[in-house]
Scaffold this motif. Sequence first.
Motif, mmCIF file in Angstrom:
data_model
loop_
_atom_site.group_PDB
_atom_site.id
_atom_site.type_symbol
_atom_site.label_atom_id
_atom_site.label_comp_id
_atom_site.label_asym_id
_atom_site.label_seq_id
_atom_site.Cartn_x
_atom_site.Cartn_y
_atom_site.Cartn_z
ATOM 1 N N ILE A 1 -7.303 -12.415 -11.496
ATOM 2 C CA ILE A 1 -6.819 -10.817 -11.407
ATOM 3 C C ILE A 1 -8.313 -10.823 -11.039
ATOM 4 N N HIS A 2 -9.044 -9.867 -10.451
ATOM 5 C CA HIS A 2 -10.147 -9.149 -9.850
ATOM 6 C C HIS A 2 -10.259 -8.239 -9.112
ATOM 7 N N ARG A 3 -11.168 -7.373 -8.460
ATOM 8 C CA ARG A 3 -11.118 -6.416 -8.204
ATOM 9 C C ARG A 3 -11.170 -6.622 -6.314
ATOM 10 N N SER A 4 -11.418 -7.571 -6.125
ATOM 11 C CA SER A 4 -12.398 -7.312 -5.067
ATOM 12 C C SER A 4 -11.540 -9.650 -4.269
ATOM 13 N N GLU A 5 -11.789 -9.095 -2.746
ATOM 14 C CA GLU A 5 -11.356 -10.245 -2.637
ATOM 15 C C GLU A 5 -12.531 -11.416 -2.669
ATOM 16 N N ASP B 1 -14.632 -11.594 -5.193
ATOM 17 C CA ASP B 1 -14.879 -12.254 -6.587
ATOM 18 C C ASP B 1 -13.384 -13.536 -6.722
ATOM 19 N N ALA C 1 -3.297 -13.937 -6.088
ATOM 20 C CA ALA C 1 -4.135 -12.901 -6.517
ATOM 21 C C ALA C 1 -4.070 -11.562 -5.825
ATOM 22 N N VAL D 1 -4.765 -9.033 -5.994
ATOM 23 C CA VAL D 1 -6.053 -8.351 -4.832
ATOM 24 C C VAL D 1 -6.279 -8.356 -3.129
#
Length: 598
Positions: free
Chosen positions: A440-444, A446, A471, A473
């Motif tokens: 669970i992250h803000r960007s690919e 990450d 993921a 995102v």
Amino acid sequence: MIRFPAREIYVGNKPLGGRNPIRLQSMTNTDTRDVEATVAQTIRIFEAGADYVRISVPNSESASVLPSIRKKVSNARFDYPLIADIHFKPELALIAARYFEAVRINPGNYTGMPSKNQIEWSESQYQSELDEMRNNLKPLLKTCKEYGRAIRIGTNFGSLSKRVISRLGNTPEAMVVSTLEFLQAFESLGFTDTAISLKASNPIITIKAYLLMVERMQQMGMAYPLHVGVTEAGEGEDGRIKSALGISTLLQMGIGDTIRVSLSEAPEEEIPVARKIAEPFQNLFTNTPREGEVYRIPIINFNPPNPPPIPYNLKAVVLSDQEDASCDFVLLKNTKEFGNAEKDENCFTQAKHKATGEIFPVFSVQALSNPSTIFDAQWNFLWIDFDNDLPKLETLKNVPGLILIFETKCNNLTNAIEQLREHLFRLELNPVLVVYQRLIHRSEEDVLLTAVEKTSLLLLQRKIHGLIFRAPVIATPSLAGKMVFGLLQATGIRITRNEYISCPTCSRTSFDLVAISKKVKEITQHISGLKIAVMGCVVNGPGEMADADFGILGAGPGKVHLYKGLTPIKRNLTELQALDALAKLIESQESAHIPKNE
């Protein structure tokens, strides 16, 4: 995890090693003689968060503008350390050391060129060259002492001296010996404000070189700070995977005092990536070690015995829970059997091999206790929750072709895998282990960097044999699979695409390397299994592209040479001519292939 206890050295106002943070750095790619452009780019790199900026000094004209660069950068309120990058011309280092806080030299091209066609060195010739090198260093070390400057001994796999290669070949051992020769010369002349690096474009060679270097330093009572990076990593996703694989793996072993992510992109874009790679380790590296803690070199086995058989003779397996994903097996749900399947995201009952359409069963641990459960004669997938299912694995002894899909909420995936492997060993089980991760992250980016950090060391040691991750995102399932295949390629476990090597560029590059690298990828997307290099200059280019199938090497303003293996095929081509010639050469050689059993 304990940090390697490197001694602290001062690089201007940003000390390196000791318990200092992992320092971030990049390198300008402007023509150093263009003072305004170089200063502007240096400031952008510092604004991005760099601790150090390295600037190439390839000629006397570049050396003459260093005072102006230092003054203008400081006047812009960036009184941070600048590092001069020196190749071939030791006299330029003497000038640079007066104005910049550190100097980087390369052992492979600092001692002069060997006699033409010389391939062997007698003991006396070998020692004579060492003596010459030591004498060449005296003026530089004297100047650096006078001005309080540090030196990085920057050993590169692609530019080792022929003298060292003649005895040890192009190997991690040769990199270590080359570095030690300089360290011993420095120490004999009373100089110890030194950092070292041992870089290669291959992350595995890089990792092996640093591990061996740390081992030798401990044996010899040395503890110099380590600059860590993977050189010529490339751009985009591939460049980030290679860099994270090499750097994160070493940081997990406590190795790394400053890092550089070498991307064929704008230098300031390297710093955010470097920060993300370093961030998980900063607290551990800066905390005071507990009393009695001693750093020990990790034992890494890159070729463990008795690997488990993997379906279809694959070297590693990629799973997905999305039908349109790029993967080997897609996991399917049976909503007739499980009415709540849409709510229970792990309620899978089948694994379909995408290439053949063959179907294999997927079980939960609970199904093992059901006497009516029928196992497949070839392969059986079992989804296990590490936190709850470990005690129930004794019932697996009679299950053929076992593939465990492993999930855990444990923050330390490596520790969880080690516990699972110990438990399986006691049960005399050797299944395929596939790690499932929720990222669970803000960007690919990450997601990509985290996936590499969590799994790289496990993959390199073959302690896990496959991956699946979810993921939100990531825009498409195919992209998630592409990332996993890219990671497996970087580890050398499974080759499914071309490998591209390209340098991050610097003032020695005299053609549009970034643009031509992208075009090379475009014209070779229809094939796989090749290694293609695009290198900016002769410093590291010929060495790093030595094992490439094809290469493009900078030869002068707007000109490049085209190589097949080690052989130059055409010289002094324009960029467009080189691209056209490369496409025709690949087509005529029929070298492209997809490796068998991959």
